[in-house]
Design an enzyme around this catalytic site. Structure first.
Site, PDB file in Angstrom:
ATOM      1  N   CYS A  13       0.808  -1.622   0.238  1.00 29.86           N
ATOM      2  CA  CYS A  13       0.566  -0.431   0.033  1.00 29.86           C
ATOM      3  C   CYS A  13       0.323   1.496   0.186  1.00 29.86           C
ATOM      4  O   CYS A  13       2.206   0.977   0.386  1.00 29.86           O
ATOM      5  CB  CYS A  13      -1.376   0.492   1.175  1.00 29.86           C
ATOM      6  SG  CYS A  13      -1.579  -1.729   1.830  1.00 29.86           S
ATOM      7  N   ARG A  53       4.933  -0.307  -6.519  1.00 28.73           N
ATOM      8  CA  ARG A  53       4.796  -0.664  -4.772  1.00 28.73           C
ATOM      9  C   ARG A  53       3.553  -2.129  -5.354  1.00 28.73           C
ATOM     10  O   ARG A  53       3.459  -2.728  -4.273  1.00 28.73           O
ATOM     11  CB  ARG A  53       4.399  -0.111  -3.786  1.00 28.73           C
ATOM     12  CG  ARG A  53       5.102   0.919  -3.498  1.00 28.73           C
ATOM     13  CD  ARG A  53       4.902   1.921  -2.286  1.00 28.73           C
ATOM     14  NE  ARG A  53       4.978   1.309  -1.482  1.00 28.73           N
ATOM     15  CZ  ARG A  53       6.351   1.264  -0.753  1.00 28.73           C
ATOM     16  NH1 ARG A  53       7.425   1.722  -1.286  1.00 28.73           N
ATOM     17  NH2 ARG A  53       6.311   0.767   0.489  1.00 28.73           N
ATOM     18  N   TRP A  84      -3.868  -2.402  -1.411  1.00 31.16           N
ATOM     19  CA  TRP A  84      -3.338  -4.022  -1.863  1.00 31.16           C
ATOM     20  C   TRP A  84      -3.956  -4.799  -0.522  1.00 31.16           C
ATOM     21  O   TRP A  84      -3.551  -4.991   0.400  1.00 31.16           O
ATOM     22  CB  TRP A  84      -1.215  -4.296  -1.510  1.00 31.16           C
ATOM     23  CG  TRP A  84      -1.344  -5.925  -1.997  1.00 31.16           C
ATOM     24  CD1 TRP A  84      -0.748  -6.124  -3.731  1.00 31.16           C
ATOM     25  CD2 TRP A  84      -1.100  -6.770  -1.041  1.00 31.16           C
ATOM     26  NE1 TRP A  84      -0.740  -7.174  -3.236  1.00 31.16           N
ATOM     27  CE2 TRP A  84      -0.326  -7.921  -1.679  1.00 31.16           C
ATOM     28  CE3 TRP A  84      -0.264  -6.964  -0.489  1.00 31.16           C
ATOM     29  CZ2 TRP A  84      -0.458  -9.008  -1.801  1.00 31.16           C
ATOM     30  CZ3 TRP A  84      -0.386  -8.754   0.237  1.00 31.16           C
ATOM     31  CH2 TRP A  84      -0.196  -9.253  -0.459  1.00 31.16           C
ATOM     32  N   ASN A 138      -1.476   1.990   6.109  1.00 29.08           N
ATOM     33  CA  ASN A 138      -0.634   0.458   5.806  1.00 29.08           C
ATOM     34  C   ASN A 138      -0.578  -0.298   6.646  1.00 29.08           C
ATOM     35  O   ASN A 138      -0.691   0.349   7.729  1.00 29.08           O
ATOM     36  CB  ASN A 138       0.971   1.252   4.729  1.00 29.08           C
ATOM     37  CG  ASN A 138       0.593   2.336   3.641  1.00 29.08           C
ATOM     38  OD1 ASN A 138      -0.827   2.242   3.092  1.00 29.08           O
ATOM     39  ND2 ASN A 138       1.789   2.311   2.987  1.00 29.08           N
ATOM     40  N   GLY A 139      -0.049  -1.386   5.676  1.00 29.31           N
ATOM     41  CA  GLY A 139      -0.070  -2.212   7.369  1.00 29.31           C
ATOM     42  C   GLY A 139      -1.222  -3.543   7.978  1.00 29.31           C
ATOM     43  O   GLY A 139      -2.770  -3.247   6.942  1.00 29.31           O
ATOM     44  N   GLU A 184      16.329 -18.350 -10.106  1.00 33.60           N
ATOM     45  CA  GLU A 184      15.573 -16.733 -10.099  1.00 33.60           C
ATOM     46  C   GLU A 184      15.094 -16.636 -11.015  1.00 33.60           C
ATOM     47  O   GLU A 184      13.936 -16.125 -11.649  1.00 33.60           O
ATOM     48  CB  GLU A 184      16.790 -15.951 -10.000  1.00 33.60           C
ATOM     49  CG  GLU A 184      17.272 -14.653 -10.423  1.00 33.60           C
ATOM     50  CD  GLU A 184      15.576 -13.660  -9.544  1.00 33.60           C
ATOM     51  OE1 GLU A 184      14.853 -14.378  -8.582  1.00 33.60           O
ATOM     52  OE2 GLU A 184      15.445 -12.810 -10.238  1.00 33.60           O
ATOM     53  N   LYS A 231      11.122 -15.623 -11.578  1.00 28.47           N
ATOM     54  CA  LYS A 231      11.326 -14.344 -12.914  1.00 28.47           C
ATOM     55  C   LYS A 231       9.815 -14.527 -14.124  1.00 28.47           C
ATOM     56  O   LYS A 231       9.364 -13.667 -13.799  1.00 28.47           O
ATOM     57  CB  LYS A 231      12.061 -13.139 -13.574  1.00 28.47           C
ATOM     58  CG  LYS A 231      12.855 -12.191 -13.769  1.00 28.47           C
ATOM     59  CD  LYS A 231      13.276 -11.350 -13.103  1.00 28.47           C
ATOM     60  CE  LYS A 231      12.984 -11.400 -11.303  1.00 28.47           C
ATOM     61  NZ  LYS A 231      13.643 -10.481 -10.219  1.00 28.47           N
ATOM     62  N   GLU A 262       6.757 -14.916 -11.947  1.00 29.22           N
ATOM     63  CA  GLU A 262       5.592 -14.071 -11.563  1.00 29.22           C
ATOM     64  C   GLU A 262       5.142 -12.796 -12.478  1.00 29.22           C
ATOM     65  O   GLU A 262       4.554 -12.095 -12.186  1.00 29.22           O
ATOM     66  CB  GLU A 262       6.843 -12.515 -10.699  1.00 29.22           C
ATOM     67  CG  GLU A 262       7.980 -11.978 -11.295  1.00 29.22           C
ATOM     68  CD  GLU A 262       8.967 -11.675  -9.876  1.00 29.22           C
ATOM     69  OE1 GLU A 262       8.312 -11.388  -8.967  1.00 29.22           O
ATOM     70  OE2 GLU A 262       9.944 -11.430  -9.928  1.00 29.22           O
ATOM     71  N   HIS A 278      16.057 -37.733 -10.247  1.00 27.55           N
ATOM     72  CA  HIS A 278      15.277 -37.644  -8.647  1.00 27.55           C
ATOM     73  C   HIS A 278      14.290 -37.575  -8.365  1.00 27.55           C
ATOM     74  O   HIS A 278      13.603 -37.136  -7.610  1.00 27.55           O
ATOM     75  CB  HIS A 278      16.641 -37.027  -7.755  1.00 27.55           C
ATOM     76  CG  HIS A 278      17.761 -37.635  -7.800  1.00 27.55           C
ATOM     77  ND1 HIS A 278      17.914 -39.023  -7.034  1.00 27.55           N
ATOM     78  CD2 HIS A 278      19.050 -36.908  -8.307  1.00 27.55           C
ATOM     79  CE1 HIS A 278      19.777 -38.960  -7.568  1.00 27.55           C
ATOM     80  NE2 HIS A 278      20.334 -37.936  -7.593  1.00 27.55           N
ATOM     81  N   LYS A 327       5.529  -4.528  -4.442  1.00 27.47           N
ATOM     82  CA  LYS A 327       7.173  -3.662  -4.853  1.00 27.47           C
ATOM     83  C   LYS A 327       7.975  -5.025  -2.816  1.00 27.47           C
ATOM     84  O   LYS A 327       8.423  -5.130  -3.414  1.00 27.47           O
ATOM     85  CB  LYS A 327       7.195  -2.650  -4.924  1.00 27.47           C
ATOM     86  CG  LYS A 327       8.714  -2.500  -5.324  1.00 27.47           C
ATOM     87  CD  LYS A 327       9.394  -3.494  -6.525  1.00 27.47           C
ATOM     88  CE  LYS A 327      10.950  -3.255  -6.250  1.00 27.47           C
ATOM     89  NZ  LYS A 327      10.973  -3.723  -7.756  1.00 27.47           N
TER      90      LYS A 327
HETATM   91  C1  F6R Z   1      11.074 -11.026  -7.376  1.00 23.66           C
HETATM   92  C2  F6R Z   1      11.010 -10.099  -6.494  1.00 23.66           C
HETATM   93  C3  F6R Z   1      10.383 -10.181  -4.800  1.00 23.66           C
HETATM   94  C4  F6R Z   1      11.555  -9.391  -3.759  1.00 23.66           C
HETATM   95  C5  F6R Z   1      10.751  -9.866  -2.346  1.00 23.66           C
HETATM   96  C6  F6R Z   1      11.926  -9.379  -1.522  1.00 23.66           C
HETATM   97  O1  F6R Z   1      11.316 -10.227  -8.552  1.00 23.66           O
HETATM   98  O2  F6R Z   1      11.228  -8.660  -6.598  1.00 23.66           O
HETATM   99  O3  F6R Z   1      10.597 -12.035  -4.962  1.00 23.66           O
HETATM  100  O4  F6R Z   1      12.585  -9.663  -4.248  1.00 23.66           O
HETATM  101  O5  F6R Z   1      10.086  -8.888  -2.181  1.00 23.66           O
HETATM  102  O6  F6R Z   1      11.632  -7.686  -1.508  1.00 23.66           O
HETATM  103  P1  F6R Z   1      13.232  -6.617  -0.419  1.00 23.66           P
HETATM  104  O7  F6R Z   1      14.267  -6.917  -1.863  1.00 23.66           O
HETATM  105  O8  F6R Z   1      12.248  -5.608  -1.454  1.00 23.66           O
HETATM  106  O9  F6R Z   1      14.151  -7.681   0.572  1.00 23.66           O
END
Ligand code: F6R
Length: 606
Positions: free
Chosen positions: A2, A27, A74, A98-99, A478, A482, A485, A501, A601
């Site tokens: 948020c 975000r 959010w 927020n929260g 990773e 990527k 997501e 396995h 984000k």
């Molecule tokens: C994936 C991504 C997330 C963040 C994770 C941690 O592309 O961006 O998996 O890496 O939410 O976020 P931070 O780095 O802000 O603690």
């Protein structure tokens, strides 16, 4: 997650609020709203599900004034509906939040007993009700804040507008970021400094337990006991231009292309380019450390898993990498001789912050490897290792990840040196390799048009598997993260040696496998995994280099040829390939690349 913005003292505050919300879009959110105190004293709201652009298009232009608050939500408590969207209002109080308020049900029942009814399913509306009730009892907005804030449990940031205080906004911070800002004749409040760049001349980052009153004449910070807190005012840095996509279609692509520059900038903070040596950081001596713990979430945790190979291989120090949400609930065995590194782009991820608290309690030394220098993590850690990626707007982390890797690579060399495992000659050789990484990243971007073509076919797949060994195993994870997501294709990453396995059962015609296979010491092993996939009808894209391409010349695979490199540097070139694959597949599928569904984000709730 948020986002909060608010201002007092502006001519048409609604324009600032909409612009502020746009800057916080990155975000992640699913509804948005504004509330403005009209010149006639009435507060009017506009709220909508979906994008800020929809809110802007549908809002009543007669909603105008000098004081207002706004929010991107959010959804947590209650679905993404207009009724649940903030700002919420009860009696003479309007509020954004927020929260999560953990004890909201109990508080809600107490309000219901006093005749309050609710329009939404949110925990936020309960706080508005509590403040309205306290305002009626105390007759003062500040007294109402002092009365209610200590009753709230959980992690939250609030911005509050009282009808009775038209020239003032209140805020409170506990576990979720909030800052106040000012310039001549106006005051601001926001959950992210990016919302205020270009508007506020100075900002003040609130600490947990702070309350704030913002007017057009200044900022007053105080505690729940009403006693004034001294907080430093910082010149507002950065520029709104940073939040501009330039000529790129998406922020993610812009950020992929920025990597040579920001990785180079970050590297120079950690190595001395002239002498090709690693820089010492004051207070960072791991010569006697027992082990290194690396903790983070998502992509940040995967950066840690790559570094595990580097730190153990070069420095010979035991490394344990943990996902913060697991670490915090599994009674980890900690010692004061442990050094715990917390990796985070935002520096505000709730699980990582909680893991840091546990380590601090156990007496371990804490290091924050963060991109946001005024974040909670940076402030709470014993030591900060900054990444200088600049604001990362695309939800999928790209440039923050490679900047994390370059800091970790430098750290591996520093620790190796401190523990007597690196001669002067080896140090110069290794640092020289790292200094070539920005150039390598630029060259690696030459594969872009080839990847864009490959993405057409990949976008039709139901399942994509990524394989890698050694440092390329976490990169396989990773790559899969990527892809899933932002393109919503089911993808998994595996250690190539694990294929037989279990995962090999998934291989059949139509399944695509992306093998991260530069020509290193383990290449032949990965090549044999590739053969196993082909033998079962799967198709393979091999991310490799000149030597690898030669070795695979007679194998029916699609080759993505990266510039040749060795050691840690190769991880950077391969990262460019997996980022571009995810990006172009998502573009091909027509998804919202920068703001993929359901994602935020910065994950500031558990
Ligand atoms: C994936 C991504 C997330 C963040 C994770 C941690 O592309 O961006 O998996 O890496 O939410 O976020 P931070 O780095 O802000 O603690």
């Amino acid at each position: 997650m948020c986002g909060i913005v608010g201002a007092v003292g502006l001519d048409t505050v609604e324009n600032f609020l909409i612009d502020g919300l746009r800057r916080l879009e990155y975000r992640g959110y699913d509804s948005a709203g504004i509330a403005v105190l009209q010149p006639d004293g009435a507060v009017r709201r506009a709220r909508s599900v979906g994008k800020v652009a929809m809110l802007d298009a549908s809002r009543d232009r007669a909603i105008t004034g000098h004081t207002g608050i706004a929010h991107t939500r959010w959804a947590t408590h209650g679905g993404a509906t207009e009724n649940n969207a903030h700002p919420h209002r009860a009696g003479r109080v309007t509020l954004v939040h927020n929260g999560i308020i953990e004890n909201f049900q109990e508080l809600r029942r107490s309000l219901q007993a006093d005749g309050y009814s609710f329009q939404s399913e949110t925990d936020t509306e309960v706080v508005a009700g509590l403040l309205d009730r306290a305002l009626a009892r105390t007759g003062s907005a500040k007294a109402a804040m002092l009365d209610v804030v200590p009753q709230l449990q959980g992690a939250y940031a609030l911005a509050v507008l009282f009808d009775t205080e038209p020239g003032m906004l209140f805020g409170a911070r506990h576990g979720a970021p909030l800052l106040a800002g000012m310039k001549a004749g106006a005051g601001f409040i926001a959950s992210d400094a990016l919302a205020l760049t270009g508007y506020a001349s100075h900002v003040c980052y609130l600490e947990n337990g702070d309350l704030v009153a913002v007017t057009k004449d200044g900022i007053e910070v105080f505690g729940v006991d009403g006693v004034k807190h001294q907080r430093e005012l910082h010149k507002s840095s950065g520029s709104a231009i940073l939040a501009d996509k330039g000529n790129y279609k998406y922020f993610m692509l812009k950020e992929i292309h920025e990597q040579a520059e920001v990785v180079g900038r970050t590297l120079t903070a950690h190595v001395d380019a002239l002498g090709s040596t690693v820089k010492q950081h004051e207070g960072l001596d791991l010569s006697r450390a027992n082990r290194i713990l690396i903790i983070g979430c998502g992509t940040a945790a995967l950066a840690g898993r790559v570094a595990e190979y580097w730190l153990e291989g070069l420095a010979g120090i035991p490394v344990d990498v943990d996902i913060a949400s697991e670490f915090r609930y599994r009674d980890p065995v900690l010692s004061p001789d442990d050094v715990a590194i917390f990796i985070s782009q935002s520096g505000e991820t709730a699980d990582t912050l909680e893991a840091m608290r546990l380590c601090k309690e156990a007496g371990a030394k804490t290091i924050a490897l963060v991109n946001t220098l005024h974040s909670t993590m940076a402030r709470d850690a014993d030591l900060v290792l900054p990444t200088l990626a600049g604001p990362e707007i695309g939800v999928a982390s790209t440039k923050a990840f490679t900047c994390q890797l370059i800091v970790l690579a430098s750290l591996a060399l520093l620790v190796a040196k401190q523990r007597g495992r690196l001669t002067g000659e080896q140090e110069v050789e290794q640092v020289t390799d790292l200094l070539e990484v920005p150039g390598l990243i630029s060259e690696a971007l030459d594969i872009e048009s080839q990847i864009a073509e490959m993405a057409v076919e990949l976008a039709t797949k139901q399942t994509v598997l990524y394989l890698g060994r050694h440092q390329f195993f976490p990169l396989a994870l990773e790559g899969a993260l990527k892809l899933k997501e932002i393109s919503y294709i089911h993808a998994e990453g595996y250690a190539a040696g694990e294929l037989k396995h279990g995962p090999i059962a998934l291989i059949e015609p139509g399944v695509s496998v992306i093998a991260i296979a530069p020509h290193d010491a383990l290449f032949a092993k990965t090549q044999s995994s590739i053969e196993q996939v082909l033998a079962r009808g799967g198709s393979v894209i091999a991310i490799t280099d000149e030597a690898g391409a030669k070795a695979l010349a007679s194998t029916p695979v699609d080759i993505v040829k990266l510039p040749s490199s060795s050691g840690m540097a190769t991880a950077f070139a391969c990262t460019i390939a997996i980022q571009l694959i995810a990006y172009y597949v998502a573009v091909e599928k027509g998804t919202d690349v920068d703001q993929p569904r359901n994602l935020a984000k910065s994950v500031t709730v558990e």
